[in-house]
Write a protein that holds these residues in place. Structure first.
Motif, PDB file in Angstrom:
ATOM      1  N   ALA A   3       0.704  -1.281  -0.004  1.00 22.75           N
ATOM      2  CA  ALA A   3       0.118   0.079  -0.089  1.00 22.75           C
ATOM      3  C   ALA A   3       0.861   1.302   0.148  1.00 22.75           C
ATOM      4  CB  ALA A   3      -0.867  -0.009   1.086  1.00 22.75           C
ATOM      5  N   PRO A   4       0.501   2.414  -0.728  1.00 23.30           N
ATOM      6  CA  PRO A   4       1.169   3.698  -0.812  1.00 23.30           C
ATOM      7  C   PRO A   4       1.237   4.306   0.635  1.00 23.30           C
ATOM      8  CG  PRO A   4      -0.964   3.898  -1.902  1.00 23.30           C
ATOM      9  CD  PRO A   4      -0.778   2.416  -1.488  1.00 23.30           C
ATOM     10  N   MET A   5       2.142   5.277   1.009  1.00 24.27           N
ATOM     11  CA  MET A   5       2.105   5.771   2.074  1.00 24.27           C
ATOM     12  C   MET A   5       0.978   6.907   2.202  1.00 24.27           C
ATOM     13  SD  MET A   5       3.579   6.346   4.985  1.00 24.27           S
ATOM     14  CE  MET A   5       5.335   5.815   4.877  1.00 24.27           C
ATOM     15  N   PRO A   6       0.081   6.608   3.401  1.00 27.71           N
ATOM     16  CA  PRO A   6      -1.147   7.491   3.335  1.00 27.71           C
ATOM     17  C   PRO A   6      -0.682   9.000   3.293  1.00 27.71           C
ATOM     18  CG  PRO A   6      -1.241   5.820   4.824  1.00 27.71           C
ATOM     19  CD  PRO A   6       0.042   5.732   4.340  1.00 27.71           C
ATOM     20  N   PRO A   7      -1.450   9.918   2.775  1.00 27.01           N
ATOM     21  CA  PRO A   7      -1.078  11.522   2.756  1.00 27.01           C
ATOM     22  C   PRO A   7      -1.186  11.923   4.140  1.00 27.01           C
ATOM     23  CG  PRO A   7      -2.930  10.986   1.131  1.00 27.01           C
ATOM     24  CD  PRO A   7      -2.930   9.710   1.915  1.00 27.01           C
ATOM     25  N   SER A   8      -0.216  12.963   4.525  1.00 24.45           N
ATOM     26  CA  SER A   8      -0.270  13.290   6.086  1.00 24.45           C
ATOM     27  C   SER A   8       0.803  14.453   5.812  1.00 24.45           C
ATOM     28  CB  SER A   8       0.400  12.231   6.984  1.00 24.45           C
ATOM     29  OG  SER A   8       1.724  11.929   6.668  1.00 24.45           O
ATOM     30  N   THR A  13       6.545  16.135   4.004  1.00 27.96           N
ATOM     31  CA  THR A  13       7.833  16.906   4.364  1.00 27.96           C
ATOM     32  C   THR A  13       8.954  16.199   4.833  1.00 27.96           C
ATOM     33  OG1 THR A  13       6.763  16.804   6.758  1.00 27.96           O
ATOM     34  CG2 THR A  13       6.522  19.019   5.206  1.00 27.96           C
ATOM     35  N   ALA A  14       8.883  14.796   5.078  1.00 28.84           N
ATOM     36  CA  ALA A  14       9.938  13.912   5.327  1.00 28.84           C
ATOM     37  C   ALA A  14      10.803  13.774   4.223  1.00 28.84           C
ATOM     38  CB  ALA A  14       9.465  12.742   6.128  1.00 28.84           C
ATOM     39  N   MET A 265      -3.942  16.002  12.936  1.00 29.35           N
ATOM     40  CA  MET A 265      -4.245  17.202  11.871  1.00 29.35           C
ATOM     41  C   MET A 265      -3.080  18.319  12.145  1.00 29.35           C
ATOM     42  SD  MET A 265      -7.937  17.493  13.521  1.00 29.35           S
ATOM     43  CE  MET A 265      -8.891  18.274  12.333  1.00 29.35           C
ATOM     44  N   ALA A 266      -2.987  19.165  10.962  1.00 31.76           N
ATOM     45  CA  ALA A 266      -1.950  20.062  11.010  1.00 31.76           C
ATOM     46  C   ALA A 266      -2.635  21.541  10.248  1.00 31.76           C
ATOM     47  CB  ALA A 266      -0.580  19.687  10.289  1.00 31.76           C
ATOM     48  N   THR A 267      -2.438  22.484  10.985  1.00 33.52           N
ATOM     49  CA  THR A 267      -2.983  23.734  10.534  1.00 33.52           C
ATOM     50  C   THR A 267      -2.114  24.218   9.242  1.00 33.52           C
ATOM     51  OG1 THR A 267      -1.636  25.174  12.001  1.00 33.52           O
ATOM     52  CG2 THR A 267      -3.697  24.401  12.849  1.00 33.52           C
ATOM     53  N   SER A 268      -2.721  25.203   8.702  1.00 34.72           N
ATOM     54  CA  SER A 268      -1.776  26.018   7.740  1.00 34.72           C
ATOM     55  C   SER A 268      -0.855  26.673   8.474  1.00 34.72           C
ATOM     56  CB  SER A 268      -2.694  27.038   6.973  1.00 34.72           C
ATOM     57  OG  SER A 268      -3.355  27.990   8.160  1.00 34.72           O
ATOM     58  N   VAL A 269       0.315  27.200   7.883  1.00 30.09           N
ATOM     59  CA  VAL A 269       1.352  27.696   8.598  1.00 30.09           C
ATOM     60  C   VAL A 269       0.934  29.169   9.323  1.00 30.09           C
ATOM     61  CG1 VAL A 269       3.717  28.890   8.095  1.00 30.09           C
ATOM     62  CG2 VAL A 269       3.000  26.783   7.097  1.00 30.09           C
ATOM     63  N   GLY A 335      -7.657  32.761  15.638  1.00 27.30           N
ATOM     64  CA  GLY A 335      -8.556  33.481  14.810  1.00 27.30           C
ATOM     65  C   GLY A 335      -9.053  32.290  14.054  1.00 27.30           C
ATOM     66  N   GLU A 336      -9.376  32.427  12.757  1.00 22.00           N
ATOM     67  CA  GLU A 336      -9.806  31.314  11.906  1.00 22.00           C
ATOM     68  C   GLU A 336      -8.771  30.181  11.823  1.00 22.00           C
ATOM     69  OE1 GLU A 336     -11.166  30.428   7.382  1.00 22.00           O
ATOM     70  OE2 GLU A 336     -10.514  32.473   7.889  1.00 22.00           O
ATOM     71  N   VAL A 337      -9.217  29.126  12.085  1.00 24.53           N
ATOM     72  CA  VAL A 337      -8.563  27.711  12.116  1.00 24.53           C
ATOM     73  C   VAL A 337      -8.755  27.176  10.890  1.00 24.53           C
ATOM     74  CG1 VAL A 337      -8.010  25.570  13.328  1.00 24.53           C
ATOM     75  CG2 VAL A 337      -8.667  27.624  14.620  1.00 24.53           C
ATOM     76  N   ARG A 338      -7.604  26.767  10.092  1.00 28.23           N
ATOM     77  CA  ARG A 338      -7.589  25.974   8.929  1.00 28.23           C
ATOM     78  C   ARG A 338      -6.608  24.921   9.006  1.00 28.23           C
ATOM     79  NH1 ARG A 338      -6.986  31.211   7.082  1.00 28.23           N
ATOM     80  NH2 ARG A 338      -4.840  30.913   6.490  1.00 28.23           N
ATOM     81  N   PHE A 339      -7.263  23.609   8.770  1.00 31.93           N
ATOM     82  CA  PHE A 339      -6.392  22.610   8.466  1.00 31.93           C
ATOM     83  C   PHE A 339      -6.077  22.183   7.329  1.00 31.93           C
ATOM     84  CE2 PHE A 339      -8.474  22.047  12.894  1.00 31.93           C
ATOM     85  CZ  PHE A 339      -7.395  22.083  13.665  1.00 31.93           C
ATOM     86  N   ASP A 340      -4.718  22.054   7.094  1.00 34.13           N
ATOM     87  CA  ASP A 340      -4.334  21.732   5.857  1.00 34.13           C
ATOM     88  C   ASP A 340      -3.950  20.287   5.554  1.00 34.13           C
ATOM     89  OD1 ASP A 340      -4.210  24.270   4.859  1.00 34.13           O
ATOM     90  OD2 ASP A 340      -1.949  24.402   4.854  1.00 34.13           O
ATOM     91  N   TYR A 341      -4.101  19.519   6.590  1.00 32.27           N
ATOM     92  CA  TYR A 341      -3.644  17.844   6.740  1.00 32.27           C
ATOM     93  C   TYR A 341      -4.564  17.380   7.765  1.00 32.27           C
ATOM     94  CZ  TYR A 341       0.492  19.159   3.942  1.00 32.27           C
ATOM     95  OH  TYR A 341       1.410  19.650   3.029  1.00 32.27           O
ATOM     96  N   ILE A 342      -5.208  16.133   7.252  1.00 31.26           N
ATOM     97  CA  ILE A 342      -5.964  15.458   8.406  1.00 31.26           C
ATOM     98  C   ILE A 342      -5.647  14.050   7.939  1.00 31.26           C
ATOM     99  CG2 ILE A 342      -8.173  14.759   9.392  1.00 31.26           C
ATOM    100  CD1 ILE A 342      -9.166  17.523   8.662  1.00 31.26           C
TER     101      ILE A 342
END
Length: 432
Positions: A3-8, A13-14, A265-269, A335-342
């Protein structure tokens, strides 16, 4: 096909993994290691450095399981069992209190060991060893903080208590009531660590095959035969390091753990001015809740957090909404919370919340029960499993070894048990 590495965030970034290929044909080695996560890779690295021939088999990619998907906090404690309980839990036939204290010492030193290993091998894992803190989510939980700081401090760990004002300064919020911390802890890119350990192990002489799921392990006159779809490895000894992703090749082993889904989960920068107001000294944080609040930053300024759900249905929308509200309440300055990765993965829970090292048969070792604290513990246990697989007597490694598997009654109904346990933890978090 693996199976391919799941997106995260970590997959994005690794650094890339070292080149590996599936096992093709039949091979011999001294030790066969099953599983390409922290435990397996650390075991292979330490065996290779000791000059012991070792072959590692991974079903998918290096770090494909929990090792490449977790939050990346390096914590030198267990999640819900404290040192006195750990030491008292070891049966007399496994070494009793003395062995229990040796195991406590192993846990105490696990984060420092992990960061030292990263530095020694120059592993690109975004490693930051600025400490781990556990703030108290209710004033009454400060008694628990004091108990933990005292017990670990009595055993030489570099711990301290923090007042409410000090914790607010360290975290950037007055959400918590104080707490404690350990200076040896910190944070990493976990997939970067897994891939770096693989590169170091190969460089030391280990043979690593990916895309090679183990389908059977059987004793023969020539040794232990580990079978994959396209080949076999015959070895004098075997280390099974598959943990929450254990398959059916040793059926009873998977019944000793419950795989629990953990969402990350990871937010936007975040902008620099906001970034400096949250965990300004770079700590890793996980609090005293049963349904944990946990936070750390990555190297680019994303806040990395996560949580749990009682049931997984419609998980992405539900966890996004749940953790968005949580982050707003704890760190309103965002403020506004945006998640780029889940993303999500599984951690292995045991009934007694303790890790267990097993001798499954003469020459076959395994362990289970990270219970959400596997980064440091899995890495240092790899060293101990390597010792035990290269001539050190089992009684002389720094962990008790059991021969009777602690299988979980009613294991077939584990999903219901997980849901009930999460609900129970949330109720406990809301009261003193």
């Amino acid at each position: 096909m693996s199976a391919p590495m799941p997106p995260s965030l970590w997959a994005a970034t690794a650094p890339p993994p070292p080149a590996t290929t599936p096992l093709l044909g039949d091979a011999r080695t001294s030790v066969a290691v099953v599983g390409g996560g922290f435990t397996g890779l650390s075991t292979a690295l330490h065996l290779a450095e000791a000059g012991v021939p070792v072959t590692l088999l991974e079903a998918n990619e290096i770090g494909w399981g929990a090792s490449g998907r977790n939050n990346g906090q390096v914590i030198p404690t267990l999640s819900r069992v404290d040192p006195d309980e750990i030491a008292a839990s070891v049966a007399p036939e496994q070494g009793g209190r003395d062995k229990g204290e040796a195991f406590v010492g192993l846990i105490r030193d696990s984060a420092a060991f992990t960061f030292d290993l990263i530095r020694r091998h120059g592993i690109a894992a975004e490693a930051v060893q600025n400490g781990w803190i556990q703030p108290a989510h209710r004033e009454s939980r400060l008694r628990l903080s004091e108990k933990r700081a005292e017990a670990w401090g009595r055993r030489g760990a570099p711990v301290r208590m923090y007042s409410r004002a000090e914790m607010a300064s360290l975290t950037g919020t007055d959400h918590w009531f104080g707490g404690w911390g350990n200076a040896t802890g910190g944070r990493i890119n976990p997939l970067g660590l897994a891939r770096g350990l693989a590169r170091a192990a190969i460089g030391a002489g280990a043979v690593v095959h990916t895309g090679s799921p183990v389908t059977g392990i059987a004793r023969s006159a020539a040794g232990w035969v580990v079978t994959t779809p396209r080949g076999t490895v015959t070895a004098e000894r075997v280390v099974i390091a598959t943990h929450a992703y254990t398959g059916d090749f040793w059926p009873a082993l998977k019944r000793t753990i419950v795989p629990v889904r953990s969402y990350q989960m990871a937010t936007s920068v975040l902008s620099d001015n906001i970034r400096k107001t949250i965990l300004p000294e770079g700590h890793a944080l996980s609090d005293t809740r049963g349904d944990l609040y946990f936070y750390r930053f990555d190297a680019n300024g994303r806040l990395v957090t996560g949580g749990g759900l009682i049931v997984p249905f419609g998980w992405e929308g539900r966890i996004r909404a749940r953790i968005t509200e949580r982050v707003r309440s704890v760190f309103p300055q965002i403020g506004e919370v945006r998640f780029d990765y889940i993303w999500h993965g599984y951690v292995a829970g045991t009934a007694d919340k303790l890790p267990h090292v097993y001798e499954l048969a003469p020459g076959v070792l395994s362990w289970t029960g990270c219970n959400g604290r596997g980064v440091a513990l899995a890495t240092i246990l790899g060293r101990e499993l390597a010792k035990a697989s290269s001539g050190t007597a089992l009684r002389d490694i720094a962990a008790p070894v059991e021969t009777h598997l602690r299988t979980i009654p009613g294991h077939a109904f584990r999903a219901l048990g997980i849901a009930w346990n999460v609900a129970k933890l949330r109720r406990a978090d809301a009261r003193d």
